[in-house]
Design an enzyme around this catalytic site. Structure first.
Site, PDB file in Angstrom:
ATOM      1  N   THR A 155       0.854  -1.186   0.000  1.00 46.64           N
ATOM      2  CA  THR A 155       0.000   0.000   0.000  1.00 46.64           C
ATOM      3  C   THR A 155       0.891   1.237   0.000  1.00 46.64           C
ATOM      4  O   THR A 155       1.655   1.460   0.938  1.00 46.64           O
ATOM      5  CB  THR A 155      -0.917  -0.018   1.238  1.00 46.64           C
ATOM      6  OG1 THR A 155      -1.675  -1.232   1.204  1.00 46.64           O
ATOM      7  CG2 THR A 155      -1.852   1.177   1.257  1.00 46.64           C
TER       8      THR A 155
ATOM      9  N   GLU B 126      -3.744  -4.813  -2.640  1.00 51.10           N
ATOM     10  CA  GLU B 126      -4.088  -6.029  -1.906  1.00 51.10           C
ATOM     11  C   GLU B 126      -5.353  -5.810  -1.080  1.00 51.10           C
ATOM     12  O   GLU B 126      -5.432  -4.827  -0.364  1.00 51.10           O
ATOM     13  CB  GLU B 126      -2.899  -6.270  -0.952  1.00 51.10           C
ATOM     14  CG  GLU B 126      -2.938  -7.524  -0.183  1.00 51.10           C
ATOM     15  CD  GLU B 126      -2.841  -8.694  -1.100  1.00 51.10           C
ATOM     16  OE1 GLU B 126      -3.918  -9.219  -1.447  1.00 51.10           O
ATOM     17  OE2 GLU B 126      -1.728  -9.060  -1.489  1.00 51.10           O
TER      18      GLU B 126
ATOM     19  N   ASN C 144     -10.157   0.959   2.708  1.00 48.40           N
ATOM     20  CA  ASN C 144      -9.817   0.753   4.120  1.00 48.40           C
ATOM     21  C   ASN C 144     -10.353   1.886   4.992  1.00 48.40           C
ATOM     22  O   ASN C 144     -10.838   1.653   6.098  1.00 48.40           O
ATOM     23  CB  ASN C 144      -8.298   0.617   4.290  1.00 48.40           C
ATOM     24  CG  ASN C 144      -7.843  -0.825   4.090  1.00 48.40           C
ATOM     25  OD1 ASN C 144      -8.650  -1.696   3.794  1.00 48.40           O
ATOM     26  ND2 ASN C 144      -6.559  -1.075   4.241  1.00 48.40           N
TER      27      ASN C 144
ATOM     28  N   LEU D 110     -20.023  -3.807  11.074  1.00 51.35           N
ATOM     29  CA  LEU D 110     -20.856  -3.048  12.014  1.00 51.35           C
ATOM     30  C   LEU D 110     -20.799  -3.716  13.388  1.00 51.35           C
ATOM     31  O   LEU D 110     -21.755  -3.654  14.147  1.00 51.35           O
ATOM     32  CB  LEU D 110     -22.301  -2.984  11.501  1.00 51.35           C
ATOM     33  CG  LEU D 110     -22.535  -2.072  10.283  1.00 51.35           C
ATOM     34  CD1 LEU D 110     -24.004  -2.114   9.861  1.00 51.35           C
ATOM     35  CD2 LEU D 110     -22.133  -0.626  10.586  1.00 51.35           C
TER      36      LEU D 110
ATOM     37  N   ALA E 159     -19.657  -3.540  16.892  1.00 49.60           N
ATOM     38  CA  ALA E 159     -19.092  -2.590  17.860  1.00 49.60           C
ATOM     39  C   ALA E 159     -18.112  -3.323  18.759  1.00 49.60           C
ATOM     40  O   ALA E 159     -18.223  -4.530  18.967  1.00 49.60           O
ATOM     41  CB  ALA E 159     -20.221  -1.987  18.690  1.00 49.60           C
TER      42      ALA E 159
ATOM     43  N   GLY F 179      -7.748  -2.410  14.947  1.00 48.61           N
ATOM     44  CA  GLY F 179      -6.292  -2.416  15.090  1.00 48.61           C
ATOM     45  C   GLY F 179      -5.696  -3.077  13.863  1.00 48.61           C
ATOM     46  O   GLY F 179      -6.328  -3.113  12.809  1.00 48.61           O
TER      47      GLY F 179
ATOM     48  N   CYS G 290      -3.119  -2.601   9.050  1.00 49.41           N
ATOM     49  CA  CYS G 290      -3.641  -1.885   7.869  1.00 49.41           C
ATOM     50  C   CYS G 290      -4.476  -0.653   8.222  1.00 49.41           C
ATOM     51  O   CYS G 290      -4.121   0.464   7.843  1.00 49.41           O
ATOM     52  CB  CYS G 290      -4.463  -2.835   7.026  1.00 49.41           C
ATOM     53  SG  CYS G 290      -3.519  -4.283   6.554  1.00 49.41           S
TER      54      CYS G 290
HETATM   55  C1  UGA Z   1      -8.134  -5.120   6.455  1.00 49.08           C
HETATM   56  C2  UGA Z   1      -9.228  -5.169   5.376  1.00 49.08           C
HETATM   57  O1  UGA Z   1     -10.385  -5.829   5.876  1.00 49.08           O
HETATM   58  C3  UGA Z   1      -8.726  -5.872   4.128  1.00 49.08           C
HETATM   59  O2  UGA Z   1      -9.715  -5.769   3.106  1.00 49.08           O
HETATM   60  C4  UGA Z   1      -7.446  -5.193   3.657  1.00 49.08           C
HETATM   61  O3  UGA Z   1      -6.904  -5.849   2.511  1.00 49.08           O
HETATM   62  C5  UGA Z   1      -6.417  -5.253   4.771  1.00 49.08           C
HETATM   63  O4  UGA Z   1      -6.945  -4.550   5.909  1.00 49.08           O
HETATM   64  C6  UGA Z   1      -5.156  -4.580   4.280  1.00 49.08           C
HETATM   65  O5  UGA Z   1      -5.178  -3.371   4.007  1.00 49.08           O
HETATM   66  O6  UGA Z   1      -4.158  -5.280   4.041  1.00 49.08           O
HETATM   67  P1  UGA Z   1      -7.277  -6.822   8.351  1.00 49.08           P
HETATM   68  O7  UGA Z   1      -6.566  -5.639   8.919  1.00 49.08           O
HETATM   69  O8  UGA Z   1      -6.513  -8.090   8.160  1.00 49.08           O
HETATM   70  O9  UGA Z   1      -7.882  -6.451   6.888  1.00 49.08           O
HETATM   71  O10 UGA Z   1      -8.479  -7.202   9.302  1.00 49.08           O
HETATM   72  P2  UGA Z   1     -10.048  -6.818   9.439  1.00 49.08           P
HETATM   73  O11 UGA Z   1     -10.814  -8.077   9.512  1.00 49.08           O
HETATM   74  O12 UGA Z   1     -10.466  -5.835   8.443  1.00 49.08           O
HETATM   75  O13 UGA Z   1     -10.086  -6.180  10.896  1.00 49.08           O
HETATM   76  C7  UGA Z   1      -9.415  -4.970  11.192  1.00 49.08           C
HETATM   77  C8  UGA Z   1      -9.763  -4.514  12.593  1.00 49.08           C
HETATM   78  O14 UGA Z   1     -11.102  -4.039  12.630  1.00 49.08           O
HETATM   79  C9  UGA Z   1      -9.661  -5.594  13.668  1.00 49.08           C
HETATM   80  O15 UGA Z   1      -9.048  -5.035  14.810  1.00 49.08           O
HETATM   81  C10 UGA Z   1     -11.107  -5.967  13.960  1.00 49.08           C
HETATM   82  O16 UGA Z   1     -11.300  -6.416  15.259  1.00 49.08           O
HETATM   83  C11 UGA Z   1     -11.800  -4.624  13.723  1.00 49.08           C
HETATM   84  N1  UGA Z   1     -13.229  -4.751  13.361  1.00 49.08           N
HETATM   85  C12 UGA Z   1     -13.609  -5.317  12.195  1.00 49.08           C
HETATM   86  C13 UGA Z   1     -14.187  -4.239  14.220  1.00 49.08           C
HETATM   87  O17 UGA Z   1     -13.866  -3.694  15.305  1.00 49.08           O
HETATM   88  N2  UGA Z   1     -15.507  -4.312  13.866  1.00 49.08           N
HETATM   89  C14 UGA Z   1     -15.908  -4.884  12.702  1.00 49.08           C
HETATM   90  O18 UGA Z   1     -17.138  -4.912  12.451  1.00 49.08           O
HETATM   91  C15 UGA Z   1     -14.936  -5.390  11.852  1.00 49.08           C
END
Ligand code: UGA
Length: 415
Positions: free
Chosen positions: A105, A133, A190, A232, A234, A239, A242
């Site tokens: 990125t 990605e 993102n 969505l 909460a 964290g 990314c």
């Molecule tokens: C994220 C994106 O989802 C991917 O599409 C992207 O490719 C990636 O970043 C990247 O830029 O490489 P990732 O960081 O692996 O992926 O994980 P996520 O599942 O998106 O979760 C990120 C954070 O958001 C976690 O701390 C999770 O607990 C939090 N989260 C997620 C919430 O607090 N609430 C939600 O409803 C969803």
């Protein structure tokens, strides 16, 4: 990850990295980051994968070189692109026909700068493609094999065609665009997902004041296809490697070009404050936290990974230590990564041992073992049965039936 997935599609892939220990581990079939299915994928495609610390070997072996280096944030919020430039520096003199596909990125405008640099160094015949990605950790293999979309940004047709051809058999929509647009799609995606999370977290905080239940509110909102049910949930905020980095980088990018991205400023602030709200919830039931023992259940930034980058546990542990609490941390696979990052925190790999004599437990990462919280045994070993569910994964009725004082995020508290 990308290498193993392309090998699975039948391509020969040469993986280069400057870190010799990392290359040796990969050769031994042990990737540094835990990712479900990855070890098996490397094992199955061993004959198609080669690992090296010699960049020349990569450039000699490949027609298309994916740049997958880290772009960590600097103190200013701008990403550190030194690893990207090191790849360009390593290009051999005779590289005509080679295609560089940028997976890292990078700020919008980087591709154009790379193009100018390539041209000025006599590499006009090296193609450049932005191929952001979209994999999420924990589901990366499945995300690669069934992507929602593949974005390919290029200023010339042929390099873009070559990269697009690699993905065709996956059957996903392939969006062809120019380089800055592809770069922006990554940041905007993102940032939008992070905005959704901060939005629902603010709704959760208002729910706590008004007696509404955010999980049902989210379900009700998500049934509208214009909103959608995902992201969505909460909780303690986002964290990982990314969202925090990319949201800050987009805000910075806007600022550097003279635009103040107000919305993202709020998204970041809400996310910071969200983690800290746990302290008040604990204090509500325990009084002053000095001398109290609090166990953090889950340390990784999300389940199914050992990645601790920008994990909520880091901020939470530091806050609790600052309040004078004894802090313990349990995680099934991230303890090694956590060790250097959580000074002053006692680490455990056994959940019940981590709860022995604790005054409270906080759900930080929704691991399977946490979802199946052993109320009865935990109730017996804890000093006081206080449970703060920072991910809303436990059933409030079950917690109450087991005589736990239960708090979650944006759902009516059952004290
Ligand atoms: C994220 C994106 O989802 C991917 O599409 C992207 O490719 C990636 O970043 C990247 O830029 O490489 P990732 O960081 O692996 O992926 O994980 P996520 O599942 O998106 O979760 C990120 C954070 O958001 C976690 O701390 C999770 O607990 C939090 N989260 C997620 C919430 O607090 N609430 C939600 O409803 C969803």
């Amino acid at each position: 990850m990308t290498a193993a997935c392309f090998a699975e599609l039948g391509h020969g892939v040469c993986v280069g990295d400057i870190d010799e220990a990392r290359i040796r581990s990969l050769e031994a079939g042990r990737p540094a980051i835990h990712e479900p299915g990855l070890v098996e994928l490397i094992e199955r495609n061993r004959s198609r994968l080669r690992f090296t610390t010699d960049a020349r070997e990569v450039f000699a072996a490949a027609r298309i070189v994916f740049v997958c280096v880290g772009t960590p944030p600097t103190h200013s919020g701008d990403p550190d692109l030194s690893a990207v430039w090191a790849v360009i520096d390593g290009l051999p003199a005779a590289s005509d026909g080679l295609v560089l596909a940028m997976k890292s990125t990078v700020p919008v405008g980087t591709g154009r700068k790379v193009r100018l640099e390539l041209d000025s160094r006599g590499h006009a015949a090296v193609g450049y493609v932005s191929n952001p990605e979209f994999l999420a950790e924990g589901t990366a293999v499945a995300d690669f094999q069934a992507p929602d979309r593949v974005v390919i940004g290029s200023s010339e047709e042929a390099p873009g065609d070559a990269v697009a051809a690699l993905y065709e058999e996956l059957g996903a929509p392939i969006l062809r665009t120019d380089v800055p647009t592809a770069e922006m799609i990554k940041y905007a995606s993102n940032a939008f997902l992070a905005t959704k999370i901060s939005f629902i977290n603010e709704i959760a905080n208002v729910c706590e004041e008004t007696g509404a239940d955010v999980s049902v509110v989210a379900r009700g909102m998500g049934l509208d296809p214009r909103i959608g049910p995902q992201f969505l949930r909460a909780g303690l905020g986002y964290g990982g490697s990314c969202f925090p980095k990319d949201v800050a980088a987009l805000k910075q990018l806007a600022g550097n070009s003279g635009y103040h991205f107000q919305l993202l400023t709020a998204v970041i602030e809400v996310n910071e404050l969200q983690k800290r709200r746990v302290v008040a919830k604990l204090a509500k039931h325990l009084g002053a936290l000095r001398g109290k023992t609090v166990t953090l259940l889950g340390l990784a930034f999300k389940p199914d990974t050992n990645d601790m980058r920008e994990a909520s546990s880091l901020v939470l542990a530091a806050r609790l230590l600052a309040e004078g609490a004894h802090v313990r941390g349990w995680d099934p696979i991230a303890l090694e990564e956590a060790r250097g990052l959580l000074p002053g925190v006692e680490l455990y790999d056994d959940l019940l041992v981590a709860l022995e004599g604790a005054d409270a437990a906080v759900v930080v990462t929704e691991w399977e073992a946490v979802r199946a919280f052993p109320y009865e045994q935990a109730g017996r070993v804890m000093r006081t049965a206080v449970l703060v569910d920072g991910r809303n994964v436990l059933d409030p009725d079950e917690a109450r039936a087991a005589w736990f004082v239960y708090e979650s995020v944006g759902r009516p508290s059952l004290a």
